[in-house]
Write a protein that holds these residues in place. Structure first.
Motif, PDB file in Angstrom:
ATOM      1  N   VAL A   6       0.879  -1.176   0.000  1.00  0.00           N
ATOM      2  CA  VAL A   6       0.000   0.000   0.000  1.00  0.00           C
ATOM      3  C   VAL A   6       0.914   1.222   0.000  1.00  0.00           C
ATOM      4  N   ASP A   7       0.717   2.078  -0.972  1.00  0.00           N
ATOM      5  CA  ASP A   7       1.590   3.239  -1.139  1.00  0.00           C
ATOM      6  C   ASP A   7       1.118   4.388  -0.250  1.00  0.00           C
ATOM      7  N   ILE A   8       1.200   4.147   1.057  1.00  0.00           N
ATOM      8  CA  ILE A   8       0.911   5.175   2.060  1.00  0.00           C
ATOM      9  C   ILE A   8       2.156   5.264   2.935  1.00  0.00           C
ATOM     10  N   PRO A   9       2.984   6.294   2.704  1.00  0.00           N
ATOM     11  CA  PRO A   9       4.263   6.386   3.403  1.00  0.00           C
ATOM     12  C   PRO A   9       4.143   6.310   4.923  1.00  0.00           C
ATOM     13  N   ARG A  10       3.106   6.893   5.496  1.00  0.00           N
ATOM     14  CA  ARG A  10       2.957   6.867   6.952  1.00  0.00           C
ATOM     15  C   ARG A  10       2.823   5.425   7.456  1.00  0.00           C
ATOM     16  N   TRP A  11       2.041   4.606   6.746  1.00  0.00           N
ATOM     17  CA  TRP A  11       1.882   3.202   7.126  1.00  0.00           C
ATOM     18  C   TRP A  11       3.215   2.461   6.968  1.00  0.00           C
ATOM     19  N   CYS A  12       3.862   2.655   5.835  1.00  0.00           N
ATOM     20  CA  CYS A  12       5.155   1.992   5.584  1.00  0.00           C
ATOM     21  C   CYS A  12       6.173   2.358   6.659  1.00  0.00           C
ATOM     22  N   ASN A  13       6.217   3.649   7.003  1.00  0.00           N
ATOM     23  CA  ASN A  13       7.181   4.102   8.004  1.00  0.00           C
ATOM     24  C   ASN A  13       6.891   3.520   9.383  1.00  0.00           C
ATOM     25  N   GLU A  14       5.602   3.459   9.759  1.00  0.00           N
ATOM     26  CA  GLU A  14       5.254   2.892  11.064  1.00  0.00           C
ATOM     27  C   GLU A  14       5.637   1.413  11.144  1.00  0.00           C
ATOM     28  N   GLU A  32      -1.681  -4.593  10.483  1.00  0.00           N
ATOM     29  CA  GLU A  32      -3.127  -4.370  10.470  1.00  0.00           C
ATOM     30  C   GLU A  32      -3.528  -3.181  11.328  1.00  0.00           C
ATOM     31  N   LEU A  33      -2.745  -2.900  12.352  1.00  0.00           N
ATOM     32  CA  LEU A  33      -3.083  -1.812  13.276  1.00  0.00           C
ATOM     33  C   LEU A  33      -2.338  -0.511  12.980  1.00  0.00           C
ATOM     34  N   ALA A  34      -1.314  -0.581  12.157  1.00  0.00           N
ATOM     35  CA  ALA A  34      -0.508   0.608  11.865  1.00  0.00           C
ATOM     36  C   ALA A  34      -1.330   1.652  11.111  1.00  0.00           C
ATOM     37  N   ALA A  35      -1.100   2.911  11.438  1.00  0.00           N
ATOM     38  CA  ALA A  35      -1.774   4.035  10.770  1.00  0.00           C
ATOM     39  C   ALA A  35      -3.264   3.739  10.585  1.00  0.00           C
ATOM     40  N   PRO A  36      -4.001   3.595  11.688  1.00  0.00           N
ATOM     41  CA  PRO A  36      -5.390   3.141  11.598  1.00  0.00           C
ATOM     42  C   PRO A  36      -6.327   4.112  10.890  1.00  0.00           C
ATOM     43  N   ASP A  37      -5.929   5.338  10.759  1.00  0.00           N
ATOM     44  CA  ASP A  37      -6.823   6.363  10.215  1.00  0.00           C
ATOM     45  C   ASP A  37      -6.293   6.942   8.907  1.00  0.00           C
ATOM     46  N   PHE A  38      -6.282   6.124   7.855  1.00  0.00           N
ATOM     47  CA  PHE A  38      -5.843   6.645   6.557  1.00  0.00           C
ATOM     48  C   PHE A  38      -6.686   7.870   6.224  1.00  0.00           C
ATOM     49  N   THR A  39      -6.021   8.931   5.814  1.00  0.00           N
ATOM     50  CA  THR A  39      -6.745  10.139   5.427  1.00  0.00           C
ATOM     51  C   THR A  39      -7.244  10.011   3.993  1.00  0.00           C
ATOM     52  N   GLU A  40      -8.162  10.865   3.639  1.00  0.00           N
ATOM     53  CA  GLU A  40      -8.675  10.848   2.268  1.00  0.00           C
ATOM     54  C   GLU A  40      -7.553  11.125   1.270  1.00  0.00           C
ATOM     55  N   ALA A  41      -6.664  12.040   1.602  1.00  0.00           N
ATOM     56  CA  ALA A  41      -5.537  12.351   0.712  1.00  0.00           C
ATOM     57  C   ALA A  41      -4.610  11.136   0.562  1.00  0.00           C
ATOM     58  N   GLU A  42      -4.346  10.413   1.652  1.00  0.00           N
ATOM     59  CA  GLU A  42      -3.504   9.216   1.569  1.00  0.00           C
ATOM     60  C   GLU A  42      -4.176   8.147   0.710  1.00  0.00           C
ATOM     61  N   ILE A  43      -5.470   7.963   0.898  1.00  0.00           N
ATOM     62  CA  ILE A  43      -6.214   6.975   0.117  1.00  0.00           C
ATOM     63  C   ILE A  43      -6.168   7.328  -1.358  1.00  0.00           C
ATOM     64  N   ASP A  44      -6.456   8.584  -1.677  1.00  0.00           N
ATOM     65  CA  ASP A  44      -6.463   8.996  -3.079  1.00  0.00           C
ATOM     66  C   ASP A  44      -5.092   8.827  -3.717  1.00  0.00           C
ATOM     67  N   ALA A  45      -4.028   9.164  -2.980  1.00  0.00           N
ATOM     68  CA  ALA A  45      -2.675   8.992  -3.524  1.00  0.00           C
ATOM     69  C   ALA A  45      -2.358   7.519  -3.738  1.00  0.00           C
ATOM     70  N   ALA A  46      -2.769   6.666  -2.809  1.00  0.00           N
ATOM     71  CA  ALA A  46      -2.495   5.227  -2.933  1.00  0.00           C
ATOM     72  C   ALA A  46      -3.267   4.617  -4.092  1.00  0.00           C
ATOM     73  N   LEU A  47      -4.449   5.131  -4.392  1.00  0.00           N
ATOM     74  CA  LEU A  47      -5.281   4.551  -5.444  1.00  0.00           C
ATOM     75  C   LEU A  47      -4.856   4.947  -6.847  1.00  0.00           C
ATOM     76  N   VAL A  48      -3.946   5.882  -6.961  1.00  0.00           N
ATOM     77  CA  VAL A  48      -3.464   6.295  -8.282  1.00  0.00           C
ATOM     78  C   VAL A  48      -2.934   5.094  -9.060  1.00  0.00           C
ATOM     79  N   HIS A  49      -2.342   4.127  -8.360  1.00  0.00           N
ATOM     80  CA  HIS A  49      -1.715   2.973  -9.012  1.00  0.00           C
ATOM     81  C   HIS A  49      -2.636   1.773  -9.166  1.00  0.00           C
ATOM     82  N   HIS A  50      -3.828   1.847  -8.589  1.00  0.00           N
ATOM     83  CA  HIS A  50      -4.723   0.687  -8.645  1.00  0.00           C
ATOM     84  C   HIS A  50      -5.520   0.687  -9.941  1.00  0.00           C
ATOM     85  N   PRO A  51      -5.491  -0.429 -10.665  1.00  0.00           N
ATOM     86  CA  PRO A  51      -6.308  -0.531 -11.881  1.00  0.00           C
ATOM     87  C   PRO A  51      -7.772  -0.748 -11.515  1.00  0.00           C
TER      88      PRO A  51
END
Length: 148
Positions: A6-14, A32-51
């Motif tokens: 998942v391309d969410i740097p905060r989750w990866c870093n934690e 599973e518990l890391a960065a429990p509150d993905f923000t809308e901006a993090e979600i949108d950035a991560a979804l850029v790569h999802h087909p």
């Protein structure tokens, strides 16, 4: 190693900062518990790569390989491809992002039913559902890396 999950740097870093883990199960539980509150901006950035579900993922990177594998396990896509494409477009028009669902192990009919149900959500209802699906996919991918 974590970014294709998942391309969410905060989750990866934690997850990376919590090393070392004594077992794969400990790593998965923490992830599973890391960065429990993905923000809308993090979600949108991560979804850029999802087909889109039903589209053939392109590329040769780890994330594209994950997507191909996850979508390959979906049975019956051929029979509802047009309906799924129309649903994907409706979802994108409605929410401004690709429809995301952990597809591994699901039938095409199940995916379409979930898509149609989620199209009825408000933005407030849908955001935590997307975050949960993104986390489920990340954990599934991390398990795949651990078992490779």
């Amino acid at each position: 190693m974590l970014r294709p999950c998942v391309d969410i740097p905060r989750w990866c870093n934690e997850v990376a900062a919590a090393r070392p883990f004594t077992t794969p199960g400990e790593l998965l539980s923490f992830a599973e518990l890391a960065a429990p509150d993905f923000t809308e901006a993090e979600i949108d950035a991560a979804l850029v790569h999802h087909p889109r579900l039903g589209d053939r993922p392109s590329g040769s990177g780890t994330e594209a390989r994950f997507s191909r594998s996850e979508q390959a396990s979906v049975s019956g896509l051929e029979g509802i491809q047009g309906r799924l494409q129309a649903g994907n477009r409706a979802y994108e028009d409605r929410f401004g992002r690709v429809f995301l669902l952990r597809a591994a192990g699901r039938s095409a009919e199940d995916i379409l039913a979930v898509l149609e149900e989620r199209l009825q959500h408000t933005d407030t209802e849908e955001l935590p559902v997307v975050a949960a699906q993104l986390r489920d996919i990340a954990i599934l991918r991390l398990e795949g890396l651990l078992n490779a």
